[in-house]
Design an enzyme around this catalytic site. Structure first.
Site, mmCIF file in Angstrom:
data_model
loop_
_atom_site.group_PDB
_atom_site.id
_atom_site.type_symbol
_atom_site.label_atom_id
_atom_site.label_comp_id
_atom_site.label_asym_id
_atom_site.label_seq_id
_atom_site.Cartn_x
_atom_site.Cartn_y
_atom_site.Cartn_z
ATOM 1 C CE1 TYR A 198 9.850 -33.897 5.654
ATOM 2 C CE2 TYR A 198 8.583 -35.519 4.461
ATOM 3 C CZ TYR A 198 7.896 -34.726 5.085
ATOM 4 O OH TYR A 198 7.068 -33.921 5.285
ATOM 5 C CB CYS A 199 13.701 -35.951 9.722
ATOM 6 S SG CYS A 199 15.187 -36.518 9.952
ATOM 7 C CB THR A 200 14.965 -31.261 10.343
ATOM 8 O OG1 THR A 200 13.276 -31.151 11.002
ATOM 9 C CG2 THR A 200 15.606 -30.321 10.459
ATOM 10 C CB ILE A 227 14.082 -30.767 4.953
ATOM 11 C CG1 ILE A 227 12.951 -31.452 5.312
ATOM 12 C CG2 ILE A 227 13.022 -29.169 4.775
ATOM 13 C CD1 ILE A 227 12.293 -30.981 6.769
#
Length: 344
Positions: A198-200, A227
């Protein structure tokens, strides 16, 4: 002749922005798809978005598009219709900021780059066509409850520090290009387990999932929309958030609160705090976490030295700044050499 570049000073554009009365919506989006002529595509986008008074930064490369922009609310539907008129962007997911005043950008910048996210991958056999499976917020929460699930955070330390998923593993590096091979090395022996990246906003973890599959991992997932989209989904569906704290964002806000948990500490006094700021000394501009008490004590600076500097005459400050290479001035535990001593 169509306008293809900004010709007004930044100060004037910022003044105009703050004089606007119409609310703006901040949006981020990306898409991996083959772009045959990046410069031509760039010019096409600029002409249309300029006329819609869109501000923000957009990167175009042969591998796709990456954007973070703000749009006047009255132009939002026209903006979306234009994007969806491009076949490769039809029904593209648009991440709308959850905690924003629309004042993050005051100029439109559309640039052609080698890649929309620098990855350091040189293997000609690597392809974004073979990538991990998307998971939404509900699926993410379900996978997080399984013992054979490993969660990998593909962001930088200063992002991870203020907020992350429960039990998430941090890849201790400053750059995405370094994180990719490090993630492969750290996960050796777990080729059969569920691995969620996962990342932004999704762009880094989507490429990371493809890289993990390319290196022999079997069950790789990535959080759709990152996110930002996760926070929107759990809020809209009244689900519990397994992401705790703040989501760091790359604009003037420097963070969107997802939960009330404060998991970081002030870098100067150690009190619970997750407010990022840049050192008020323009010769330093260090990105660090500072509580309100320390902000007042140090006048928004990272050290007593910087505090003393900002009270010197401007000419003296310019002399001190001359020749200084600030590099990536970020407080980062994974790269201690980049961090000056923070007094407190």
């Amino acid at each position: 002749m169509a306008v293809l570049h900004n010709r007004v000073s930044g100060e004037e554009l910022k003044r105009r922005l703050y004089e606007e009365t119409e609310p703006r919506t901040t949006i981020s989006f990306y898409q991996y798809f083959p772009v045959q002529n990046p410069q031509e595509f760039r010019d096409h986008l600029y002409k249309h978005l300029y006329n819609l008074k869109v501000f923000g930064r957009i990167y175009i490369a042969k591998e796709g598009i990456n954007a973070q922009v703000s749009v006047p609310q009255s132009n939002f539907e026209t903006f979306k219709t234009f994007l969806y008129s491009i076949s490769e962007l039809n029904n593209l997911r648009l991440n709308i900021a959850v905690d924003d005043d629309g004042k993050s950008f005051w100029v439109l910048s559309v640039k052609v780059r080698e890649k929309i996210v620098a990855d350091g991958i040189t293997d000609p056999g690597f392809s974004m066509e073979n990538k991990g499976r998307y998971v939404n917020a509900e699926q993410m929460n379900e996978l997080l409850q399984k013992d054979d699930t490993i969660v990998i955070d593909m962001r930088n330390h200063y992002e991870y520090e203020v907020g992350h998923f429960e039990k998430a593993i941090e890849i201790p590096s400053d750059t995405f290009r370094e994180q990719l091979p490090m993630a492969v090395d750290m996960m050796k022996g777990n080729e059969e387990k569920n691995i969620i990246m996962y990342c932004t906003g999704g762009i880094r973890c989507e490429k990371a999932s493809a890289y993990m599959l390319h290196n022999g991992f079997k069950n790789v997932f990535h959080l759709e929309g990152g996110i930002i989209n996760y926070a929107k989904q759990v809020k809209g569906n009244n689900q519990p958030s397994r992401f705790i704290g703040k989501n760091f964002v790359f604009d003037n806000r420097l963070g969107e609160r997802i939960t009330e948990d404060v998991i970081a500490k002030c870098h100067q006094c150690g009190k619970p705090c997750d407010t990022h700021t840049n050192c008020a000394n323009n010769g330093c501009h260090l990105l660090f976490i500072q509580c309100e008490e320390c902000r007042q004590k140090y006048d928004g600076c990272c050290s007593t030295e910087c505090k003393e500097t900002i009270h010197l005459p401007l000419e003296r400050q310019k002399q001190i700044r001359k020749g200084i290479d600030k590099g990536r001035n970020v407080f980062n535990k994974s790269k201690v050499r980049l961090r000056p001593k923070l007094n407190g």
